[in-house]
Structure formats: structure tokens, C-alpha cells
Write a protein that holds these residues in place. Structure first.
Motif, PDB file in Angstrom:
ATOM      1  N   LEU A  71       0.462  -1.409   0.040  1.00  0.00           N
ATOM      2  CA  LEU A  71      -0.295   0.449   0.303  1.00  0.00           C
ATOM      3  C   LEU A  71       0.902   1.113   0.406  1.00  0.00           C
ATOM      4  N   ASP A  72       1.725   0.828   0.496  1.00  0.00           N
ATOM      5  CA  ASP A  72       2.777   2.274   0.985  1.00  0.00           C
ATOM      6  C   ASP A  72       3.409   2.732  -0.851  1.00  0.00           C
ATOM      7  N   ILE A  75       0.616   3.861  -3.217  1.00  0.00           N
ATOM      8  CA  ILE A  75       1.004   5.453  -2.923  1.00  0.00           C
ATOM      9  C   ILE A  75       1.725   6.554  -3.582  1.00  0.00           C
ATOM     10  N   LYS A  76       3.307   5.693  -3.172  1.00  0.00           N
ATOM     11  CA  LYS A  76       4.295   6.444  -3.921  1.00  0.00           C
ATOM     12  C   LYS A  76       4.514   6.597  -4.607  1.00  0.00           C
ATOM     13  N   VAL A  78       1.946   6.604  -7.290  1.00  0.00           N
ATOM     14  CA  VAL A  78       0.890   7.230  -7.691  1.00  0.00           C
ATOM     15  C   VAL A  78       0.976   8.351  -7.201  1.00  0.00           C
ATOM     16  N   LEU A  79       1.488   9.329  -6.140  1.00  0.00           N
ATOM     17  CA  LEU A  79       2.015  10.553  -6.071  1.00  0.00           C
ATOM     18  C   LEU A  79       3.548  11.597  -7.313  1.00  0.00           C
ATOM     19  N   ILE A 103      -6.554   3.725  -0.154  1.00  0.00           N
ATOM     20  CA  ILE A 103      -5.760   4.615  -0.729  1.00  0.00           C
ATOM     21  C   ILE A 103      -5.613   5.778  -0.589  1.00  0.00           C
ATOM     22  N   GLY A 106      -4.554   7.571   2.159  1.00  0.00           N
ATOM     23  CA  GLY A 106      -3.304   7.210   1.856  1.00  0.00           C
ATOM     24  C   GLY A 106      -2.885   8.843   1.217  1.00  0.00           C
ATOM     25  N   ILE A 107      -3.082   9.006  -0.225  1.00  0.00           N
ATOM     26  CA  ILE A 107      -3.056  10.119  -0.459  1.00  0.00           C
ATOM     27  C   ILE A 107      -3.451  11.096  -0.217  1.00  0.00           C
ATOM     28  N   GLN A 110      -0.379  11.491   2.880  1.00  0.00           N
ATOM     29  CA  GLN A 110       0.512  12.220   2.216  1.00  0.00           C
ATOM     30  C   GLN A 110       0.890  13.657   1.744  1.00  0.00           C
ATOM     31  N   TYR A 163      -5.189  -3.482  -7.249  1.00  0.00           N
ATOM     32  CA  TYR A 163      -4.108  -2.914  -5.450  1.00  0.00           C
ATOM     33  C   TYR A 163      -5.438  -5.182  -5.448  1.00  0.00           C
TER      34      TYR A 163
END
Length: 192
Positions: A71-72, A75-76, A78-79, A103, A106-107, A110, A163
Motif C-alpha cells: 500500500l505504501d 501511494i508513493k 501514484v504521487l 488508498i 493515504g494519498i 501524504q 491492488y
């Protein structure tokens, strides 16, 4: 002038359907036999996977990298795409809506902690989540329904992410997922 009986045309269309089925059956056999050869030739020539125009799709399989959870990593990734590709579009899919909620949260968390210049300009929550950013980037969040109905009508050009793949049961979902990807789209699969 010869008149044609419409009933005979219907009979002929059945034989046409049979011929079409035979053609596609033979085409699939040929494609399966040629696929490894074509992949190897292109890999040797370009040192990269075959291009999209050959009709061969590649999905990068990702597990947790460096002790992080998948998951981390998701997110990384995607960003990174949001910041580097203005006016792009992407889709994030999961087997359940609860994973998508994690998700999205998380986005957002972040982005707040990064204090980056990119902000969310629009956040639609119904019927599915959709985030639009200041630089014009759009992310669609869709659960993998039983037959993949939630993917219909969406076409993305930057990335397509799936995912929790191991929970998806129906093969039809993958067909619909592939249809969302425009040529040049980066496809990724994250295992939980």
C-alpha cells in the motif's frame, strides 16, 4: 433480376458465424505460438518490453519494496505520477471498496504531510471516488465488481493499478481492466 429469399440469408449468416469462430480460433493459436518469438526479438533489439501496438500487455508485479507494505509503495508511485505528468489520468482498482478508501486516505494524508504545491481541486465521492488535482491530473478509484462493470466508460493514459489481486475471482474483470488502458499506459499489479 434475381430476388433473394430473406430466410436463406439467415441460414448463410449462421455459416458466416461458424467461419468467424474458426478464423478467431486459428488466430489465437497462431498468436500463442508466435508471442514468445516476437517478445524475444523485440527484447534483444531494444532491451525493453514489446510496444503496445503488438497487442501484448505487460503488467509490472509489485510486492512491498524495502520492508514497506504494498500500500505504501502504491501511494508513493501514484504521487510520483501525479507530480510528473500534468493533465494525465489514472485508475486505481481494488477487490473491495474498503481498500480504495484506505488508498484515498493515504494519498490525502501524504499530500498534506509533503506540503507540496499540488492540491486537490475536486473530490467526487459518489458513486465512486474521483480526485482531480490542480495540474489537471484525474484519478479514478473503482472496485472490481463481479463482471468488471465499474470500469466501463473509463479510458486512462498514464497508469492503471490493481491492488489486492489475489482476491479477484472472475477473469472477465481483467478484460474490462485492460480496456481502460490507452496505448502507452503503465499497468501495475500490487499483491497484498
Amino acid at each position: 433480376m434475381k430476388l433473394v429469399n430473406p430466410k436463406s440469408q439467415i441460414r448463410n449468416s449462421k455459416s458466416l458465424t461458424v467461419r468467424r469462430k474458426q478464423f478467431w480460433r486459428e488466430y489465437r493459436k497462431l498468436y500463442k505460438s508466435m508471442k514468445p518469438f516476437v517478445e524475444e526479438v523485440i527484447r534483444k533489439a531494444t532491451n525493453s518490453p514489446p510496444p503496445w501496438w503488438l497487442g501484448i500487455r505487460f503488467l509490472t508485479k509489485v510486492k512491498g519494496i524495502g520492508g514497506r507494505s504494498p500500500l505504501d509503495s502504491l501511494i508513493k508511485d501514484v504521487l510520483r505520477k501525479i507530480k510528473s505528468v500534468p493533465n494525465g489520468s489514472g485508475i486505481v482498482s481494488a477487490s473491495r471498496q474498503g481498500y480504495l478508501r484506505k488508498i484515498v486516505e493515504g494519498i490525502i494524508a501524504q499530500l498534506k504531510s509533503d506540503k507540496s504545491k499540488i492540491n486537490i481541486s475536486k473530490w467526487e465521492k459518489r458513486p465512486y471516488h474521483r480526485l482531480t488535482f490542480d495540474n489537471g491530473f484525474k484519478i479514478y478509484f473503482r472496485p472490481a465488481c463481479f463482471m468488471g462493470e465499474s470500469y466501463r466508460g473509463i479510458h486512462v493514459d498514464t497508469f492503471a493499478i490493481m491492488y489486492e489481486v489475489e482476491r479477484i475471482k472472475n477473469d472477465k474483470i481483467w478484460n474490462e481492466f485492460y480496456r481502460t488502458m490507452k496505448p502507452g499506459c503503465d499497468g501495475r499489479v500490487y499483491y497484498g
